[in-house]
Design a protein around this motif. Structure first.
Motif, PDB file in Angstrom:
ATOM      1  N   MET A 185       0.786  -1.060  -0.011  1.00 31.81           N
ATOM      2  CA  MET A 185       0.072  -0.033   0.078  1.00 31.81           C
ATOM      3  C   MET A 185       0.984   1.511   0.109  1.00 31.81           C
ATOM      4  SD  MET A 185      -2.813  -1.563  -0.396  1.00 31.81           S
ATOM      5  CE  MET A 185      -3.843  -0.073  -0.564  1.00 31.81           C
ATOM      6  N   SER A 186       2.194   1.058   0.159  1.00 26.84           N
ATOM      7  CA  SER A 186       2.724   2.364   0.187  1.00 26.84           C
ATOM      8  C   SER A 186       3.423   2.745  -1.037  1.00 26.84           C
ATOM      9  CB  SER A 186       4.313   1.904   1.016  1.00 26.84           C
ATOM     10  OG  SER A 186       3.808   1.681   2.452  1.00 26.84           O
ATOM     11  N   ASP A 187       3.413   3.937  -1.352  1.00 27.94           N
ATOM     12  CA  ASP A 187       3.382   4.333  -2.835  1.00 27.94           C
ATOM     13  C   ASP A 187       4.879   5.344  -2.813  1.00 27.94           C
ATOM     14  OD1 ASP A 187       2.994   6.696  -1.482  1.00 27.94           O
ATOM     15  OD2 ASP A 187       1.631   7.493  -2.694  1.00 27.94           O
ATOM     16  N   GLY A 188       5.887   5.217  -1.670  1.00 29.00           N
ATOM     17  CA  GLY A 188       7.027   5.648  -1.835  1.00 29.00           C
ATOM     18  C   GLY A 188       7.968   4.937  -0.979  1.00 29.00           C
ATOM     19  N   PRO A 189       9.096   5.479  -0.807  1.00 27.39           N
ATOM     20  CA  PRO A 189      10.125   4.714   0.234  1.00 27.39           C
ATOM     21  C   PRO A 189       9.402   4.235   1.496  1.00 27.39           C
ATOM     22  CG  PRO A 189      11.010   7.003  -0.896  1.00 27.39           C
ATOM     23  CD  PRO A 189       9.610   6.815  -1.097  1.00 27.39           C
ATOM     24  N   VAL A 190      10.136   3.269   2.138  1.00 27.12           N
ATOM     25  CA  VAL A 190       9.508   2.691   3.407  1.00 27.12           C
ATOM     26  C   VAL A 190      10.803   2.679   4.283  1.00 27.12           C
ATOM     27  CG1 VAL A 190       8.465   0.806   4.465  1.00 27.12           C
ATOM     28  CG2 VAL A 190       7.701   1.389   2.276  1.00 27.12           C
ATOM     29  N   LEU A 191      10.593   3.188   5.304  1.00 27.28           N
ATOM     30  CA  LEU A 191      11.683   3.087   6.276  1.00 27.28           C
ATOM     31  C   LEU A 191      11.207   1.884   7.395  1.00 27.28           C
ATOM     32  CD1 LEU A 191      14.308   3.868   7.694  1.00 27.28           C
ATOM     33  CD2 LEU A 191      12.825   5.530   9.064  1.00 27.28           C
ATOM     34  N   ALA A 192      11.854   0.615   7.115  1.00 23.76           N
ATOM     35  CA  ALA A 192      11.414  -0.299   7.931  1.00 23.76           C
ATOM     36  C   ALA A 192      12.351  -0.437   9.030  1.00 23.76           C
ATOM     37  CB  ALA A 192      11.574  -1.529   7.290  1.00 23.76           C
ATOM     38  N   TYR A 193      11.609  -0.402  10.496  1.00 16.16           N
ATOM     39  CA  TYR A 193      12.461  -0.469  11.662  1.00 16.16           C
ATOM     40  C   TYR A 193      12.241  -1.721  12.419  1.00 16.16           C
ATOM     41  CZ  TYR A 193      12.453   0.281  16.783  1.00 16.16           C
ATOM     42  OH  TYR A 193      12.872   0.320  18.166  1.00 16.16           O
ATOM     43  N   PHE A 194      13.478  -2.432  12.503  1.00 19.10           N
ATOM     44  CA  PHE A 194      13.083  -3.729  13.194  1.00 19.10           C
ATOM     45  C   PHE A 194      13.611  -3.639  14.569  1.00 19.10           C
ATOM     46  CE2 PHE A 194      13.240  -4.588   8.714  1.00 19.10           C
ATOM     47  CZ  PHE A 194      12.529  -5.626   8.391  1.00 19.10           C
ATOM     48  N   CYS A 195      12.714  -4.073  15.536  1.00 22.82           N
ATOM     49  CA  CYS A 195      12.814  -3.998  17.007  1.00 22.82           C
ATOM     50  C   CYS A 195      12.682  -5.374  17.602  1.00 22.82           C
ATOM     51  CB  CYS A 195      12.015  -3.197  17.541  1.00 22.82           C
ATOM     52  SG  CYS A 195      10.264  -3.893  17.412  1.00 22.82           S
ATOM     53  N   GLY A 196      13.248  -5.653  18.978  1.00 20.43           N
ATOM     54  CA  GLY A 196      13.144  -6.830  19.522  1.00 20.43           C
ATOM     55  C   GLY A 196      12.578  -6.621  20.937  1.00 20.43           C
ATOM     56  N   THR A 197      12.093  -7.609  21.762  1.00 15.78           N
ATOM     57  CA  THR A 197      11.807  -7.518  22.852  1.00 15.78           C
ATOM     58  C   THR A 197      12.444  -8.232  23.959  1.00 15.78           C
ATOM     59  OG1 THR A 197       9.909  -9.213  22.478  1.00 15.78           O
ATOM     60  CG2 THR A 197       9.331  -6.808  22.021  1.00 15.78           C
ATOM     61  N   TRP A 198      13.529  -8.800  23.492  1.00 15.57           N
ATOM     62  CA  TRP A 198      14.305  -9.641  24.587  1.00 15.57           C
ATOM     63  C   TRP A 198      15.083  -8.674  25.366  1.00 15.57           C
ATOM     64  CZ3 TRP A 198      14.520 -10.014  19.098  1.00 15.57           C
ATOM     65  CH2 TRP A 198      15.776  -9.498  18.711  1.00 15.57           C
ATOM     66  N   PRO A 199      15.716  -9.118  26.452  1.00 19.86           N
ATOM     67  CA  PRO A 199      16.293  -8.150  27.465  1.00 19.86           C
ATOM     68  C   PRO A 199      17.426  -7.360  26.871  1.00 19.86           C
ATOM     69  CG  PRO A 199      15.699 -10.185  28.354  1.00 19.86           C
ATOM     70  CD  PRO A 199      15.496 -10.315  27.078  1.00 19.86           C
ATOM     71  N   LYS A 200      18.271  -7.956  26.070  1.00 22.18           N
ATOM     72  CA  LYS A 200      19.406  -7.159  25.536  1.00 22.18           C
ATOM     73  C   LYS A 200      19.140  -6.145  24.508  1.00 22.18           C
ATOM     74  CE  LYS A 200      23.085 -10.460  26.729  1.00 22.18           C
ATOM     75  NZ  LYS A 200      24.525 -11.116  26.268  1.00 22.18           N
ATOM     76  N   ALA A 201      17.938  -6.298  24.055  1.00 21.09           N
ATOM     77  CA  ALA A 201      17.499  -5.317  22.955  1.00 21.09           C
ATOM     78  C   ALA A 201      16.749  -4.395  23.192  1.00 21.09           C
ATOM     79  CB  ALA A 201      16.744  -6.074  21.452  1.00 21.09           C
ATOM     80  N   ILE A 202      15.698  -4.562  24.267  1.00 18.19           N
ATOM     81  CA  ILE A 202      14.520  -3.801  24.631  1.00 18.19           C
ATOM     82  C   ILE A 202      15.021  -2.054  25.156  1.00 18.19           C
ATOM     83  CG2 ILE A 202      14.349  -4.126  27.101  1.00 18.19           C
ATOM     84  CD1 ILE A 202      11.476  -4.604  26.304  1.00 18.19           C
ATOM     85  N   GLU A 203      15.955  -1.902  25.623  1.00 17.01           N
ATOM     86  CA  GLU A 203      16.560  -0.499  25.925  1.00 17.01           C
ATOM     87  C   GLU A 203      16.534   0.194  24.767  1.00 17.01           C
ATOM     88  OE1 GLU A 203      19.802   1.742  28.432  1.00 17.01           O
ATOM     89  OE2 GLU A 203      19.135   0.045  29.362  1.00 17.01           O
ATOM     90  N   ALA A 204      17.575  -0.330  23.754  1.00 18.29           N
ATOM     91  CA  ALA A 204      17.905   0.185  22.621  1.00 18.29           C
ATOM     92  C   ALA A 204      16.746   0.515  21.817  1.00 18.29           C
ATOM     93  CB  ALA A 204      18.990  -0.426  21.861  1.00 18.29           C
ATOM     94  N   CYS A 205      16.022  -0.750  21.754  1.00 17.21           N
ATOM     95  CA  CYS A 205      14.564  -0.346  20.895  1.00 17.21           C
ATOM     96  C   CYS A 205      13.781   0.479  21.467  1.00 17.21           C
ATOM     97  CB  CYS A 205      13.967  -1.690  20.871  1.00 17.21           C
ATOM     98  SG  CYS A 205      14.933  -2.985  19.702  1.00 17.21           S
ATOM     99  N   ARG A 206      13.739   0.536  22.553  1.00 15.59           N
ATOM    100  CA  ARG A 206      12.775   1.833  23.182  1.00 15.59           C
ATOM    101  C   ARG A 206      13.091   3.155  22.794  1.00 15.59           C
ATOM    102  NH1 ARG A 206      11.115  -0.616  29.195  1.00 15.59           N
ATOM    103  NH2 ARG A 206       9.518  -1.986  28.250  1.00 15.59           N
ATOM    104  N   ALA A 207      14.549   3.157  22.723  1.00 20.85           N
ATOM    105  CA  ALA A 207      15.071   4.617  22.315  1.00 20.85           C
ATOM    106  C   ALA A 207      14.935   4.930  20.850  1.00 20.85           C
ATOM    107  CB  ALA A 207      16.579   4.606  22.701  1.00 20.85           C
ATOM    108  N   MET A 208      15.076   3.891  20.259  1.00 17.86           N
ATOM    109  CA  MET A 208      14.842   3.942  18.609  1.00 17.86           C
ATOM    110  C   MET A 208      13.377   4.435  18.288  1.00 17.86           C
ATOM    111  SD  MET A 208      17.550   3.879  16.502  1.00 17.86           S
ATOM    112  CE  MET A 208      16.576   3.498  15.050  1.00 17.86           C
ATOM    113  N   ASP A 209      12.365   3.602  19.190  1.00 16.19           N
ATOM    114  CA  ASP A 209      11.048   3.922  19.106  1.00 16.19           C
ATOM    115  C   ASP A 209      10.858   5.523  18.806  1.00 16.19           C
ATOM    116  OD1 ASP A 209      10.255   1.299  19.030  1.00 16.19           O
ATOM    117  OD2 ASP A 209       9.392   1.522  21.277  1.00 16.19           O
TER     118      ASP A 209
END
Length: 112
Positions: free
Chosen positions: A20-44
């Motif tokens: 459905m996107s008609d232009g570029p898409v920024l896909a942000y991949f996140c994780g919910t495991w302990p080592k990723a969660i803090e960095a992913c929350r900041a990236m949110d």
């Protein structure tokens, strides 16, 4: 995260948003495991702000690696957080690891 960032719950929804996107898409991949969660929350916050600023130029999508394993594999993502810029469905650029707002802006400007 602002409403401008799509948050599909499964791979089929990822595919739908991309179709459905008609232009570029920024896909942000996140994780919910302990080592990723803090960095992913900041990236949110970073991705939410980018989505607002670039709303007229791109679609932003947040993809949970655990919930969307096919999309994660398809785009070669091996860790979180990661961002992938898609143009016409193909990977135009990618970056792994947490990024600041300014770093994401430079990433986008270099590949737009």
């Amino acid at each position: 995260m602002p409403r401008r960032v799509h948050q599909p719950l499964e791979d089929a929804e990822v595919d739908f948003v991309l179709r459905m996107s008609d232009g570029p898409v920024l896909a942000y991949f996140c994780g919910t495991w302990p080592k990723a969660i803090e960095a992913c929350r900041a990236m949110d916050l970073v991705v939410g702000r980018i989505a607002e600023e670039y709303a007229d130029r791109l679609t932003a999508i947040k993809i949970d690696i655990t919930r969307c394993p096919e999309a994660t594999k398809r785009y070669g993502v091996t860790g979180a957080p990661s961002i992938v810029l898609l143009k016409e469905g193909a990977v135009a650029a990618r970056s792994a690891g947490p990024m600041t707002h300014a770093e994401v802006q430079r990433f986008l400007l270099a590949h737009f």
